[in-house]
Design an enzyme around this catalytic site. Structure first.
Site, PDB file in Angstrom:
ATOM      1  N   GLU A 154      22.293   8.173  33.698  1.00 43.03           N
ATOM      2  CA  GLU A 154      21.759   9.724  33.417  1.00 43.03           C
ATOM      3  C   GLU A 154      22.274  10.564  32.218  1.00 43.03           C
ATOM      4  OE1 GLU A 154      21.053  10.922  37.446  1.00 43.03           O
ATOM      5  OE2 GLU A 154      19.332  11.695  36.228  1.00 43.03           O
ATOM      6  N   PHE A 195      16.804  15.049  34.939  1.00 39.78           N
ATOM      7  CA  PHE A 195      16.706  15.726  36.069  1.00 39.78           C
ATOM      8  C   PHE A 195      16.589  17.472  35.639  1.00 39.78           C
ATOM      9  CE2 PHE A 195      15.521  16.939  40.569  1.00 39.78           C
ATOM     10  CZ  PHE A 195      14.929  16.224  40.313  1.00 39.78           C
ATOM     11  N   ALA A 213      11.750   2.935  35.146  1.00 38.41           N
ATOM     12  CA  ALA A 213      11.321   3.282  35.712  1.00 38.41           C
ATOM     13  C   ALA A 213      11.488   5.040  35.016  1.00 38.41           C
ATOM     14  CB  ALA A 213      11.926   3.281  37.169  1.00 38.41           C
ATOM     15  N   GLY A 266      -7.214 -10.006  11.697  1.00 41.29           N
ATOM     16  CA  GLY A 266      -6.461  -9.914  11.990  1.00 41.29           C
ATOM     17  C   GLY A 266      -7.081  -9.181  13.454  1.00 41.29           C
ATOM     18  N   CYS A 310      16.213  -4.113  31.595  1.00 43.55           N
ATOM     19  CA  CYS A 310      15.009  -4.235  32.199  1.00 43.55           C
ATOM     20  C   CYS A 310      14.101  -5.368  31.671  1.00 43.55           C
ATOM     21  CB  CYS A 310      13.820  -2.623  32.881  1.00 43.55           C
ATOM     22  SG  CYS A 310      12.102  -3.143  30.973  1.00 43.55           S
TER      23      CYS A 310
HETATM   24  C1  LIG Z   1       0.361  -1.006  15.915  1.00 44.82           C
HETATM   25  C2  LIG Z   1      -1.361  -0.959  14.643  1.00 44.82           C
HETATM   26  C3  LIG Z   1      -0.151   0.164  13.189  1.00 44.82           C
HETATM   27  C4  LIG Z   1      -0.831   0.013  12.632  1.00 44.82           C
HETATM   28  N1  LIG Z   1       0.179   0.671  11.174  1.00 44.82           N
HETATM   29  C5  LIG Z   1      -0.345   1.475  10.248  1.00 44.82           C
HETATM   30  C6  LIG Z   1       0.266   1.656   8.724  1.00 44.82           C
HETATM   31  O1  LIG Z   1       1.019   2.237   9.376  1.00 44.82           O
HETATM   32  N2  LIG Z   1      -0.331   2.013   7.938  1.00 44.82           N
HETATM   33  C7  LIG Z   1      -1.550   1.349   7.981  1.00 44.82           C
HETATM   34  O2  LIG Z   1      -2.257   1.376   5.884  1.00 44.82           O
HETATM   35  N3  LIG Z   1      -2.375   0.253   8.489  1.00 44.82           N
HETATM   36  C8  LIG Z   1      -1.731   0.883   9.936  1.00 44.82           C
HETATM   37  N4  LIG Z   1      -2.117  -0.369  10.685  1.00 44.82           N
HETATM   38  C9  LIG Z   1      -3.265  -0.312  10.432  1.00 44.82           C
HETATM   39  C10 LIG Z   1      -3.229  -1.933  10.008  1.00 44.82           C
HETATM   40  O3  LIG Z   1      -3.217  -1.994   8.328  1.00 44.82           O
HETATM   41  C11 LIG Z   1      -4.937  -2.915  10.046  1.00 44.82           C
HETATM   42  O4  LIG Z   1      -6.115  -1.900  10.914  1.00 44.82           O
HETATM   43  C12 LIG Z   1      -5.305  -3.993   8.791  1.00 44.82           C
HETATM   44  O5  LIG Z   1      -4.757  -4.036   8.103  1.00 44.82           O
HETATM   45  C13 LIG Z   1      -6.965  -4.105   8.515  1.00 44.82           C
HETATM   46  O6  LIG Z   1      -6.969  -5.644   9.453  1.00 44.82           O
HETATM   47  P1  LIG Z   1      -7.285  -6.353   9.979  1.00 44.82           P
HETATM   48  O7  LIG Z   1      -7.274  -7.742   9.896  1.00 44.82           O
HETATM   49  O8  LIG Z   1      -6.892  -6.728  11.078  1.00 44.82           O
HETATM   50  O9  LIG Z   1      -8.595  -6.078   9.486  1.00 44.82           O
HETATM   51  P2  LIG Z   1      -9.963  -6.287  11.225  1.00 44.82           P
HETATM   52  O10 LIG Z   1     -10.375  -5.700  12.482  1.00 44.82           O
HETATM   53  O11 LIG Z   1     -10.103  -7.573  11.296  1.00 44.82           O
HETATM   54  O12 LIG Z   1     -10.868  -5.581  10.464  1.00 44.82           O
HETATM   55  C14 LIG Z   1     -11.315  -4.425   9.717  1.00 44.82           C
HETATM   56  C15 LIG Z   1     -12.142  -3.838   9.564  1.00 44.82           C
HETATM   57  O13 LIG Z   1     -12.496  -4.720   8.113  1.00 44.82           O
HETATM   58  C16 LIG Z   1     -13.818  -5.074   8.018  1.00 44.82           C
HETATM   59  N5  LIG Z   1     -13.633  -6.457   6.378  1.00 44.82           N
HETATM   60  C17 LIG Z   1     -12.682  -7.143   6.839  1.00 44.82           C
HETATM   61  N6  LIG Z   1     -11.988  -7.633   5.939  1.00 44.82           N
HETATM   62  C18 LIG Z   1     -12.879  -7.607   5.375  1.00 44.82           C
HETATM   63  C19 LIG Z   1     -13.681  -8.272   3.401  1.00 44.82           C
HETATM   64  N7  LIG Z   1     -13.479  -9.440   3.562  1.00 44.82           N
HETATM   65  N8  LIG Z   1     -15.166  -7.625   3.389  1.00 44.82           N
HETATM   66  C20 LIG Z   1     -15.924  -6.387   4.379  1.00 44.82           C
HETATM   67  N9  LIG Z   1     -15.564  -5.869   5.544  1.00 44.82           N
HETATM   68  C21 LIG Z   1     -14.369  -6.536   5.854  1.00 44.82           C
HETATM   69  C22 LIG Z   1     -14.342  -5.421   9.481  1.00 44.82           C
HETATM   70  O14 LIG Z   1     -15.809  -5.887   9.306  1.00 44.82           O
HETATM   71  C23 LIG Z   1     -13.634  -4.321   9.997  1.00 44.82           C
HETATM   72  O15 LIG Z   1     -14.615  -3.158  10.129  1.00 44.82           O
HETATM   73  C24 LIG Z   1      -2.243  -0.276  12.134  1.00 44.82           C
HETATM   74  C25 LIG Z   1      -2.627  -1.127  13.066  1.00 44.82           C
HETATM   75  C26 LIG Z   1      -2.356  -1.368  14.642  1.00 44.82           C
HETATM   76  C27 LIG Z   1      -3.047  -1.826  15.347  1.00 44.82           C
HETATM   77  S1  FES Z   2      14.701  -4.441  27.830  1.00 45.11           S
HETATM   78 FE1  FES Z   2      14.125  -3.374  26.560  1.00 45.11          FE
HETATM   79  S2  FES Z   2      11.947  -2.638  27.369  1.00 45.11           S
HETATM   80 FE2  FES Z   2      13.220  -2.425  28.826  1.00 45.11          FE
END
Ligand SMILES: Cc1cc2nc3c(=O)[nH]c(=O)nc-3n(C[C@H](O)[C@H](O)[C@H](O)COP(=O)(O)OP(=O)(O)OC[C@H]3O[C@@H](n4cnc5c(N)ncnc54)[C@H](O)[C@@H]3O)c2cc1C
Ligand code: FES
Ligand code: FES
Length: 1313
Positions: free
Chosen positions: A1244, A879, A762, A235, A85
């Site tokens: 399918e 289906f 779909a 992040g 797709c």
């Molecule tokens: C799709 C997805 C999959 C994920 N899978 C996993 C997983 O498998 N295992 C796992 O462990 N995690 C997982 N995570 C979580 C991810 O690792 C954390 O969200 C990430 O590490 C947070 O870092 P950030 O920089 O994005 O934080 P931000 O979102 O930027 O900050 C997060 C929090 O930390 C605080 N903060 C950040 N830095 C500091 C600092 N220096 N001092 C004080 N406070 C601070 C901020 O105030 C905020 O409250 C996943 C997240 C997503 C979205």
């Molecule tokens: S080709 Fe990857 S979601 Fe359709």
């Protein structure tokens, strides 16, 4: 980066929460001190734009385009058939491209890791990985040795030598080389800016939010005093989802990523200090280097942390901050338990104060504790070296091995008195258990001073279970499973340490039994080895004739460059409004009032649309109960649309939608499960004489979400005159959209023009549900006289739309001692949801396909469609057959258990063998079924592998392997396309223009299955012109009216006939000219034809028909399908597709985790029109089947609220889930007289074969149970998740959990089944 700001449409929006990778872009930054450029992949959906100051962002458009130059990644992905797709393709391109920018010759391990964060719902990943392999250093051979052959030299003996077979779907000779010198350079102005501009604080003011990015620690600490509640954002993967999905609002955001103190890397005497803003990928690289450099004894903590980092998120998620993961203190952090157990220290700072605290302190009193004050920031983390006699380990179990938050994880450390096994210090931390990481402190204290032996183990497990109190399940998770994992992890730690003690001192410490050793190795994702085998075209076929060749998807390159347009990519229409739906939060209730006053005051809000704005039909009666556009007075499920807000932007519409207040009065009953439901219809039944009864059983099969990557999307554009409206919709059935919208607006169908360019997946989910949503958009457009765009968010899509029907099947099977089945009596209960949709038809099909591949002399079957207060379930690939077939194979396996014969023997004994009749008296020739079965047996080397598996299982106690081979008869029929709600036929319209070019259109929808490619192949053969002279523009109700839906694998069969018909008509008209000039070219003939008619009269003169032709196909080759339900007899199917699959798996008995080791599929699809497309369909469907049968689990609250609303909670198969060895062979010399060019519809059929994995898992569990003397009969439900596997591999640990639970109520009620 989105459509509306800079019109770069390549970057896709699949989930908005970092879980799918469709929005992947490459970020490049320049570090003046080291003069290094860093490239990393990121999910654009969570990336704050302000964080990109000074960075270069490369989207898929920047990588290459058809207008400039296509990049090798884009070219190879398309030519290796890695896009169907195409919705996931730009994200895939960006992940691969970023890797290649950093590593032009990556290892296959790096490549597979780079794709862990990208989901694809169509391809089954194999062709994507094929493209990836072409960039890797290692050989691309399959390295398969089971037959003593490698894939590259198998061709000779795989088939009868008379038949020419091919194993190559693409030619690497066509590929441009990867030339790193041709890549985009880092913008020099940004480099100059980084070098020359002194770093200063940046402040960005938005509509509601201020973003401050300081450059020094002091400044940051001041900001923390001024804004103690402001989060630090690096992040944004923690803060972002809270803001987007949970309504959290932060007026100030502080971005500390540019502060040097937060980016330190320092080795000290006792360990390593890493800045809190370092990315997890950087931490991974640093630890990898340190492990290579330092002695093993010092790096045990590093190894354990690295172990977690390998599977934490995907690459895009690992490019976010270390500190953010820690400081969020989420229970799902994979790092916190191991860091805390390892005595890591946190360096904190606030104005005028710096302090160091043990990491474990932050979990001391739960998540809300005050150990860190609001003014404090985390500057860095100190990870100590391990010491002599100290052992550290980390564990996790998640619903999917990669890119999935853990169900439970753990970090453990033990330090022994020197030279002994006496515990000096022990730390055990768990995650996933309660709201934050928890420590089993008392357990550790009690065990200090004890010897590391079995008694200690037993006591430790009991103490842990006592100490870590888990609250009842709040989100559908099973508490018992978590407890089992906690003790199983400790046991695994016990084994690991015991083995290490033996290595240290073999004389004093015995280590662990040999057969326990394999459990110490985790499953790893390796680059799969694959092979695809198909019959080549005959030597007499003209080289220009593309039929039967593996032609690339007609839009493949455009998918890969991001130029392919989906609904959300359409340029904005002047004055366009966005629509956000307001949905019911109750499963069954009266609507007392709807208060829209606050919503109407919202910024940019234009109007609120309710049922009162529907000019004509709000309810559609395809059967006795209606399908409903807007709820009127009463809601019947959570997620039902009550009203909708239209506003000037998507964000404003959503904000206002959240402000609509609906008051409800609960109504009784609220029915969520089949057990408590009523029925839409009296039961459907087929009755035969049932003679025998030996075994009865029951199986529950959960539902499945379509999870198409492009969510439900539509754009309604009123044309301003004669009530005309253009509808651009992502649908499989434009005619029904036209019909429903016209009926809702009360206008004739000829005023509604429905256009479909392509659909981003779909799988059956874009028919009636889409019709209702399109009506919502059209009603809004009609009321406001503006264009209205409705793009459902992933969450809304999951909540509003239904999916595959959950089944409960109860059966009795009668059989002889020799395995012959004499009678089956089965009852199916089908959860239809709150409206009928296609449920009755699904039930009918499930009964018609109940026999799968077996002749059952006496069969009685019933199906009840149950009405519940869940969103209406609808069509889904297969289906009803995937559910019905699983039940059949379950009673087959039961008979095997009971007779002591092997399941494959029972299958063989009962398989259709000669020309005979099905249970509804349709004639069947099973010759190709038997051929598929025999070839599958042979090619999979089933017998020798069965022996090898038995041997493996004898030698391994905690790991077991299983194998299963399953046959398939998939009846294909026009029954679906001919049904009342899909009434219509297939048609094609072919125009020849004066320059000889051809415009082709037909009623089929391109949703990844390559139908347009195949139709162009057909037209090319018929007109005898190259494919490049033929163009397909769009499917539209204006060109092909009343066309049937693209469903039921029938698209190519019916539309192909119509295209052929149209082309043949045109060619017939050209015959007199061709006869006169037989050596002329196509263009000569057209020029001569043109000279015969006056060009400007073409459209008005009767001769216009000379250059356009309409082809029709009202049924398949006159085959008259019918079914007489009274008599239980009929010919509901046109022909049968046959197949067989053999799968092998390995399970980890301690966690329930499993690995798909190998799958071999043989499929009879007649003469394939396009083997690349067809094999892609088989593999894609098979992997979706693996999802249904082993992974995809929908969870609801007891009030009917769906918990699993996006890729975070609902796990579809990812790269790590496909078999390590994956082979697909198309049965040779198979003909089908009923479909175009002797082909068979294949969209399918492959799905059901995914159940071979289910039965392989069952086989592995059986061998565990046999070894442990557990009860022989046991029942497994679908999906067969790790939780179920673990529960069925009962042992001392599950027993301990059960003992502790004596008298408690089971927590995991399967709401939704
Ligand atoms: C799709 C997805 C999959 C994920 N899978 C996993 C997983 O498998 N295992 C796992 O462990 N995690 C997982 N995570 C979580 C991810 O690792 C954390 O969200 C990430 O590490 C947070 O870092 P950030 O920089 O994005 O934080 P931000 O979102 O930027 O900050 C997060 C929090 O930390 C605080 N903060 C950040 N830095 C500091 C600092 N220096 N001092 C004080 N406070 C601070 C901020 O105030 C905020 O409250 C996943 C997240 C997503 C979205
Ligand atoms: S080709 Fe990857 S979601 Fe359709
Ligand atoms: S849309 Fe960004 S990860 Fe799914």
């Amino acid at each position: 980066m989105t459509t509306f700001s800079v019109c770069l449409t390549g970057t896709k929006y699949g989930c908005g929460g970092g879980g799918c990778g469709a929005c992947t872009v490459m970020i490049s930054t320049y570090e003046p001190a080291s003069k290094k450029i860093r490239h990393y992949s990121a999910n654009a959906c969570l990336l704050p734009i302000c964080s990109l100051y000074g960075a270069a962002v490369t989207t898929v458009e920047g990588v290459g385009s058809t207008k400039t130059r296509i990049h090798p990644v884009q070219e190879r992905l398309a030519k290796c058939h890695g896009s169907q797709c195409g919705f996931c393709t730009p994200g895939m391109v960006m992940s691969i491209y970023t890797l290649l920018r950093n590593h032009p010759e990556p290892t296959s391990e790096q490549m597979i890791a780079a794709l862990a964060g990208n989901l694809c719902r169509c391809t089954g990943y194999r062709p994507i990985l094929d493209a990836c392999k072409t960039f890797c250093k290692e050989s691309i051979c399959c390295q398969r040795k089971a037959n003593g052959k490698c894939c590259l030299d198998q061709e000779d003996d795989l088939f009868d030598n008379k038949e020419k077979v091919s194993t190559s779907l693409f030619s690497t000779d066509e590929f441009q080389p990867l030339d790193p010198t041709q890549e985009l350079i880092f913008p020099p102005e940004l480099m100059r800016m980084a070098e020359n501009q002194p770093k200063r604080t940046l402040v960005f003011h938005g509509e509601r939010v201020t973003w401050i990015s300081p450059v020094s620690l002091d400044e940051l600490l001041d900001l923390k005093i001024a804004h103690p509640k402001a989060p630090l954002v690096v992040g944004n993967t923690g803060v972002g989802p809270d803001v987007k999905f949970r309504g959290v609002f932060h007026p100030v955001l502080i971005a500390p990523a540019r502060i040097p103190d937060l980016n330190v890397l320092k080795y000290t005497n006792d360990g390593l200090t890493l800045g809190a803003a370092c990315s997890l990928s950087l931490v991974k690289d640093i630890l990898t280097n340190a492990i290579a450099e330092f002695p093993e004894e010092k790096t045990r903590v590093f190894c354990a942390v690295l172990q977690q980092l390998r599977t934490l998120g995907g690459e895009q998620i690992r490019n976010v901050s270390f500190g953010g993961n820690i400081i969020s203190r989420k229970s799902t952090s994979d790092l916190n338990p191991v860091l805390a157990a390892s005595n890591c220290m946190l360096n904190l700072a606030s104005r005028g104060q710096k302090r160091q605290i043990p990491m474990s302190d932050i979990f001391a009193d739960g998540v809300g504790n005050n150990t860190i004050t609001p003014e404090e920031v985390l500057v860095s983390i100190h990870i100590p070296y391990s010491r002599k006699g100290e052992y550290v380990a980390a564990f996790r179990q998640a619903p999917r091995r990669e890119n999935a938050l853990p169900i439970t994880n753990a970090g453990m450390r033990v330090l022994f008195e020197e030279g002994t096994d006496i515990i000096k210090d022990l730390s055990i931390f768990y995650g996933g258990a309660v709201l934050t990481t928890v420590c089993a402190k008392q357990t550790c204290q009690t065990l200090t001073g004890r010897h590391w032996n079995e008694q200690m183990l037993d006591e430790a497990c009991r103490l842990v279970l006592k100490e870590i109190a888990l609250p009842g399940s709040t989100d559908g998770e099973n508490v018992d499973y978590k407890k089992t994992l906690m003790v199983s992890f400790f046991y695994r730690f016990f084994l690991e340490v015991s083995q290490s003690l033996k290595t240290m001192d073999p004389c004093h410490f015995p280590g662990i039994p040999m057969e326990y050793g394999s459990v110490l190795k985790d499953f790893k994702t390796r680059m799969p080895q694959s092979i695809q085998i198909y019959q080549d075209v005959g030597p007499s076929q003209s080289p220009q004739d593309p039929v039967g060749r593996p032609v690339m998807h007609q839009s493949g390159i455009k998918h890969a460059t991001g130029e392919a347009v989906y609904i959300d990519d359409l340029p904005p229409v002047d004055g366009e409004l966005f629509l956000a739906a307001v949905t019911s939060s109750r499963a069954h209730a009266k609507i007392v009032s709807i208060d829209t006053s606050e919503a109407l005051k919202g910024a940019g809000v234009f109007d609120v649309i309710t049922v009162h704005d529907v000019p004509a039909a709000n309810e559609f009666y395809f059967s006795d109960d209606p399908e409903i556009i807007f709820a009127r007075n009463e809601v019947i499920c959570v997620g039902q649309i009550v009203c909708a807000v239209v506003a000037d932007s998507d964000v404003h519409a959503k904000q206002a939608a959240a402000k609509v207040k609906i008051e409800y009065e609960m109504l009784e009953p609220v029915i969520l499960t089949i057990e408590f439901s009523g029925s839409f219809l009296p039961s459907i039944s087929l009755s035969y004489n049932c003679v025998f009864l030996i075994r009865s059983g029951e199986i529950c099969i959960g539902g499945q979400k379509h999870f198409y990557m492009e969510t439900q999307s539509m754009l309604a554009v009123p044309k301003g005159e004669d009530e005309e409206m253009d509808l651009y919709v992502s649908t499989q059935h434009p005619a029904i959209i036209q019909e429903m919208v016209a009926a809702s607006l009360g206008v004739p169908a000829n005023r509604i023009m429905c256009h479909v360019k392509r659909v981003g997946g779909a799988f059956g989910g874009k028919i009636l549900r889409t019709g209702l949503l399109a009506s919502v958009a059209a009603v809004a457009a009609n009321k406001t006289s503006r264009a209205v765009r409705l793009i459902l968010s992933r969450e809304d899509d999951m909540v509003i739309t239904g999916g595959r029907h959950p089944f409960i099947a109860k059966y009795k099977v009668g059989f002889m001692n020799d395995g012959r089945i004499t009678a089956v009596d089965a009852k199916y209960y089908v959860n239809g949801g709150c409206t009928p949709d296609e449920s009755v038809l699904v039930a009918e099909v499930s009964l018609l396909k109940i026999d799968n591949a077996y002749k059952i002399p006496n069969l009685r079957c019933w199906a009840y469609v149950c009405k519940t207060n869940l969103p209406s379930n609808t069509a889904f690939r297969g289906f009803g057959f995937p559910q019905s077939g699983l039940v059949t194979e379950t009673w087959i396996t039961d008979v095997a258990d009971k007779t002591g014969l092997s399941p494959e023997k029972i299958r063989e004994i009962n398989m259709y063998k000669k020309n005979e009749q099905t249970h509804f008296k349709q004639k069947l020739d099973p010759q190709n079924l038997i051929r598929c079965w025999n070839e599958c047996m042979e090619k999979s080397a089933y017998c020798s592998r069965r022996t090898a598996i038995n041997e493996f299982n004898k030698q391994n106690y905690w790991k077991k392997r299983g194998i299963a081979i399953v046959p398939m008869k998939f009846p294909f029929g026009d029954l679906l396309t001919g049904k009342a709600d899909h009434q219509g036929f297939a048609a094609a319209l072919v125009h020849i223009y004066t320059d000889g070019s051809v415009l082709l259109t037909h009623g089929g929808i391109e949703m990844g299955q390559g139908i347009h490619t195949k139709m162009i192949q057909v037209a090319s053969r018929e007109l005898n012109i190259p494919m490049s002279s033929i163009h397909f523009c769009e499917t539209s109700t204006t060109t092909v009216p009343n066309a049937c839906a693209s469903i039921g694998s029938a698209g190519t069969d019916v539309n192909g006939m119509a295209v052929k018909d149209a082309c043949q008509t045109l060619l017939k008209r050209l015959q007199p000219i061709i006869k006169k000039n037989p050596t002329g070219t196509w263009n000569d003939w057209i020029a001569q034809a043109v000279s015969k008619v006056c060009a400007y009269l073409l459209c008005y003169n009767e001769n216009c028909g000379q250059f356009s032709s309409c082809g029709l196909c009202s049924s398949i080759r006159g085959y008259n399908e019918y079914m007489d339900w009274e008599k239980g007899e009929g010919h509901p199917f046109t022909y049968f597709i046959f197949g067989a699959a053999c799968s092998e798996v390995e399970i980890n008995c301690l966690t329930g985790d499993h690995k798909n080791l190998r799958t071999d599929i043989i499929m009879d699809i007649g003469c394939s029109i396009n083997p690349a497309v067809d094999i892609g369909q088989i593999e894609g469907a098979f992997v979706q089947g693996i999802g249904l049968y082993t992974m995809e689990e929908l969870k609801y609250s007891s009030e009917g609220v769906l918990y699993t609303r996006g890729p975070d909670q609902y796990k579809i198969p990812a790269v790590c889930d496909i078999p390590e060895q994956f082979s697909v062979s198309l049965l040779s010399s198979s003909q089908n007289p009923y479909a175009i060019y002797a082909s068979k519809g294949i969209g399918e059929a492959g799905f059901f074969l995914g159940c071979s994995v289910f039965f392989a898992l069952r086989d592995a569990v059986t061998s565990v149970r046999n070894e442990r003397g557990l009860k022989k009969t046991f029942a497994l439900n679908s999906p067969l998740t790790a939780e179920q596997i673990r529960a069925n591999c009962a042992d001392a640990f599950t027993e301990m959990v059960r003992e502790g639970e004596e008298g408690s109520v089971p927590v995991n009620i399967k709401v939704g089944l």
